[in-house]
Write a protein that holds these residues in place. Structure first.
Motif, mmCIF file in Angstrom:
data_model
loop_
_atom_site.group_PDB
_atom_site.id
_atom_site.type_symbol
_atom_site.label_atom_id
_atom_site.label_comp_id
_atom_site.label_asym_id
_atom_site.label_seq_id
_atom_site.Cartn_x
_atom_site.Cartn_y
_atom_site.Cartn_z
ATOM 1 N N ALA A 143 0.830 -1.204 0.000
ATOM 2 C CA ALA A 143 0.000 0.000 0.000
ATOM 3 C C ALA A 143 0.865 1.254 0.000
ATOM 4 O O ALA A 143 0.586 2.218 -0.722
ATOM 5 C CB ALA A 143 -0.937 -0.007 1.206
ATOM 6 N N ARG A 144 1.912 1.246 0.798
ATOM 7 C CA ARG A 144 2.795 2.421 0.846
ATOM 8 C C ARG A 144 3.586 2.574 -0.443
ATOM 9 O O ARG A 144 3.775 3.691 -0.941
ATOM 10 C CB ARG A 144 3.746 2.305 2.039
ATOM 11 N N LEU A 145 4.057 1.477 -1.005
ATOM 12 C CA LEU A 145 4.830 1.542 -2.242
ATOM 13 C C LEU A 145 3.984 2.109 -3.379
ATOM 14 O O LEU A 145 4.461 2.935 -4.170
ATOM 15 C CB LEU A 145 5.344 0.145 -2.603
ATOM 16 N N LEU A 146 2.745 1.679 -3.471
ATOM 17 C CA LEU A 146 1.851 2.228 -4.492
ATOM 18 C C LEU A 146 1.581 3.705 -4.244
ATOM 19 O O LEU A 146 1.571 4.506 -5.183
ATOM 20 C CB LEU A 146 0.539 1.446 -4.501
ATOM 21 N N THR A 147 1.383 4.083 -2.995
ATOM 22 C CA THR A 147 1.114 5.483 -2.676
ATOM 23 C C THR A 147 2.313 6.354 -2.990
ATOM 24 O O THR A 147 2.161 7.474 -3.501
ATOM 25 C CB THR A 147 0.744 5.612 -1.189
ATOM 26 N N VAL A 148 3.507 5.877 -2.708
ATOM 27 C CA VAL A 148 4.729 6.632 -2.997
ATOM 28 C C VAL A 148 4.831 6.957 -4.478
ATOM 29 O O VAL A 148 5.269 8.048 -4.863
ATOM 30 C CB VAL A 148 5.965 5.838 -2.516
ATOM 31 N N HIS A 149 4.416 6.030 -5.311
ATOM 32 C CA HIS A 149 4.508 6.227 -6.756
ATOM 33 C C HIS A 149 3.256 6.868 -7.345
ATOM 34 O O HIS A 149 3.090 6.901 -8.563
ATOM 35 C CB HIS A 149 4.793 4.897 -7.452
ATOM 36 N N GLY A 150 2.379 7.373 -6.507
ATOM 37 C CA GLY A 150 1.250 8.161 -6.977
ATOM 38 C C GLY A 150 -0.050 7.417 -7.162
ATOM 39 O O GLY A 150 -1.047 8.008 -7.554
ATOM 40 N N PHE A 151 -0.082 6.127 -6.856
ATOM 41 C CA PHE A 151 -1.303 5.337 -7.032
ATOM 42 C C PHE A 151 -1.990 5.195 -5.668
ATOM 43 O O PHE A 151 -1.691 4.270 -4.906
ATOM 44 C CB PHE A 151 -0.977 3.966 -7.623
ATOM 45 N N THR A 152 -2.875 6.105 -5.368
ATOM 46 C CA THR A 152 -3.474 6.168 -4.028
ATOM 47 C C THR A 152 -4.860 5.530 -3.948
ATOM 48 O O THR A 152 -5.308 5.214 -2.845
ATOM 49 C CB THR A 152 -3.594 7.636 -3.586
ATOM 50 N N HIS A 153 -5.524 5.352 -5.063
ATOM 51 C CA HIS A 153 -6.904 4.877 -5.016
ATOM 52 C C HIS A 153 -6.995 3.418 -4.564
ATOM 53 O O HIS A 153 -7.767 3.086 -3.651
ATOM 54 C CB HIS A 153 -7.556 5.033 -6.386
ATOM 55 N N ALA A 154 -6.217 2.546 -5.180
ATOM 56 C CA ALA A 154 -6.282 1.122 -4.849
ATOM 57 C C ALA A 154 -5.907 0.857 -3.390
ATOM 58 O O ALA A 154 -6.613 0.097 -2.705
ATOM 59 C CB ALA A 154 -5.395 0.314 -5.789
ATOM 60 N N PRO A 155 -4.815 1.442 -2.854
ATOM 61 C CA PRO A 155 -4.529 1.217 -1.433
ATOM 62 C C PRO A 155 -5.663 1.661 -0.525
ATOM 63 O O PRO A 155 -5.983 0.978 0.459
ATOM 64 C CB PRO A 155 -3.262 2.042 -1.193
ATOM 65 N N LYS A 156 -6.281 2.794 -0.833
ATOM 66 C CA LYS A 156 -7.385 3.277 -0.004
ATOM 67 C C LYS A 156 -8.546 2.285 -0.016
ATOM 68 O O LYS A 156 -9.103 1.939 1.040
ATOM 69 C CB LYS A 156 -7.858 4.633 -0.512
ATOM 70 N N VAL A 157 -8.903 1.793 -1.196
ATOM 71 C CA VAL A 157 -10.029 0.863 -1.311
ATOM 72 C C VAL A 157 -9.723 -0.450 -0.600
ATOM 73 O O VAL A 157 -10.551 -0.982 0.156
ATOM 74 C CB VAL A 157 -10.364 0.618 -2.792
ATOM 75 N N ILE A 158 -8.524 -0.989 -0.794
ATOM 76 C CA ILE A 158 -8.174 -2.281 -0.210
ATOM 77 C C ILE A 158 -8.058 -2.176 1.308
ATOM 78 O O ILE A 158 -8.522 -3.066 2.043
ATOM 79 C CB ILE A 158 -6.866 -2.804 -0.820
#
Length: 389
Positions: free
Chosen positions: A299-314
């Motif tokens: 979740a943090r790795l995705l957020t760091v690279h700008g992909f915040t939607h999927a971590p939030k949903v999961i």
């Protein structure tokens, strides 16, 4: 894709549609010049052609689109765009490599959460009564502030983007829930299944509502390897970006890097979990902590690279599932509602209360891993241009 369609219409020749395979003509309707005009800001601030290629990919330009501009792939098109932009004094030096001082800075910061968490847990075991409550509050606050500082610098930093701040805040709240469940959730579930709890947690490993500190300490200590794993993945991905000659080529080459980095972090977390269990003299139960650690890392790795939607949903779905599992056990105490607790009761009886978070977090982590293997293997995920999400 709407912008690309408009661009193709603007650059079409007046005599009708261009025959398939024909080359676009330079001059009054130069499609590359029109593309340069549309993405001038990206081309002017780019450090190298690779950054332009990643930015074009983020805007929907594919290798098939590049073929319409007489280029074999997006990388070749980006090289022409980079060459067409006038530059005074040459290109700017790349800032991909962090300065040694800056690297030492975030490396030290990532060690603080684990050190403060261990100190807090040690103090918690040496105190009693009201002093224990004050010690617990101080320890939670100190560890949270240290973790916040570690996440604001270095490879785990997301930068200050106002558009994604609400999603990051929501993800932080759900993360606190998940860590809190790792600390108290198994004890609460076990007590609820047997008819309790009869009181509030006392902050001790024994009692009606026991505290399980090993997963929390291991996760706090894992902040350092998580930062180094994220740094390693970004650095290796940038190197693959340099050597790749196409978007598909890059995706294929960087996917093993992602999986290897993920496996490296899990190995480090498993080692820290064993160390934490020995230090706190608690049972070694790796499955639930590894599942939670994998989920939080991805979740943090995705957020760091700008992909915040999927971590939030999961993360939201994970917290909802854990809360629902607890709620069904308490709801089963109502008249006629005994079947509600059957799934959780069966799972906890067969594998222990830790099986519930293991199953939930494991499924969530697997979902994020599949998503990351598709998004973090894009060239646009490894550049600095602003990417709409």
């Amino acid at each position: 894709m709407t912008d690309l369609g408009a661009l193709h219409r603007e650059t079409a020749e007046p005599g009708g549609p261009r025959p398939p395979g024909s080359a676009p003509r330079r001059g009054a309707a130069d499609p590359v010049k029109a593309l340069l005009h549309r993405h001038r800001e990206l081309c002017e601030r780019a450090v190298d052609p690779l950054e332009i290629a990643a930015g074009l990919e983020a805007h929907g330009v594919t290798d098939r689109t590049a073929a319409r501009f007489r280029h074999r792939d997006v990388f070749s098109l980006a090289e022409e765009l980079y060459a067409r932009v006038p530059r005074d004094g040459g290109s700017r030096p790349s800032t991909a490599a962090a300065a040694p001082g800056a690297r030492a800075d975030w490396a030290v910061l990532t060690l603080l959460p684990g050190a403060l968490c261990f100190a807090s847990l040690t103090a918690l075991r040496l105190t009693h009564g009201q002093t224990r409550l004050l010690t617990a509050a101080a320890g939670v606050l100190a560890t949270a502030l240290a973790l916040r500082a570690a996440l604001r610098r270095g490879p785990l930093s997301t930068g200050d983007h106002p558009s994604t701040a609400p999603r990051r805040s929501t993800a932080a709240f759900w993360t606190c829930w998940l860590v809190g469940y790792a600390l108290l959730g198994d004890g609460l579930l076990d007590a609820a299944i047997t008819g309790g709890p009869d009181g509030l947690p006392t902050g001790a490993a024994e009692g009606d509502w026991p505290l399980t500190a090993t997963p929390v300490l291991a996760l706090a200590l894992a902040c350092a390897p998580a930062a180094w794993a994220a740094h390693l993945f970004s650095a290796r991905a940038r190197r693959r970006l340099v050597s790749s000659r196409g978007l598909e080529d890059f995706a294929v080459s960087v996917r093993p890097v992602l999986l290897g980095t993920f496996a490296l972090f899990l190995c480090a977390l498993a080692a820290l979990l064993g160390l934490s269990a020995a230090l706190l003299d608690e049972p070694f139960a790796p499955s639930r902590t590894l599942a939670l650690g994998a989920l939080l890392f991805l979740a943090r790795l995705l957020t760091v690279h700008g992909f915040t939607h999927a971590p939030k949903v999961i993360l939201t779905a994970t917290v909802t599932a854990q809360a629902a599992a607890l709620a069904t056990v308490f709801a089963a105490r109502l008249p006629g509602c005994d079947p509600l607790a059957a799934p959780v009761d069966t799972l906890a009886t067969a594998w222990g209360p830790g099986a519930v978070p293991t199953l939930i977090c494991g499924a969530a982590a697997l979902t994020l891993l599949i998503h990351a293997s598709r998004t973090l293997t894009r060239a646009s995920a490894h550049t600095r241009p602003e990417r709409p999400r």
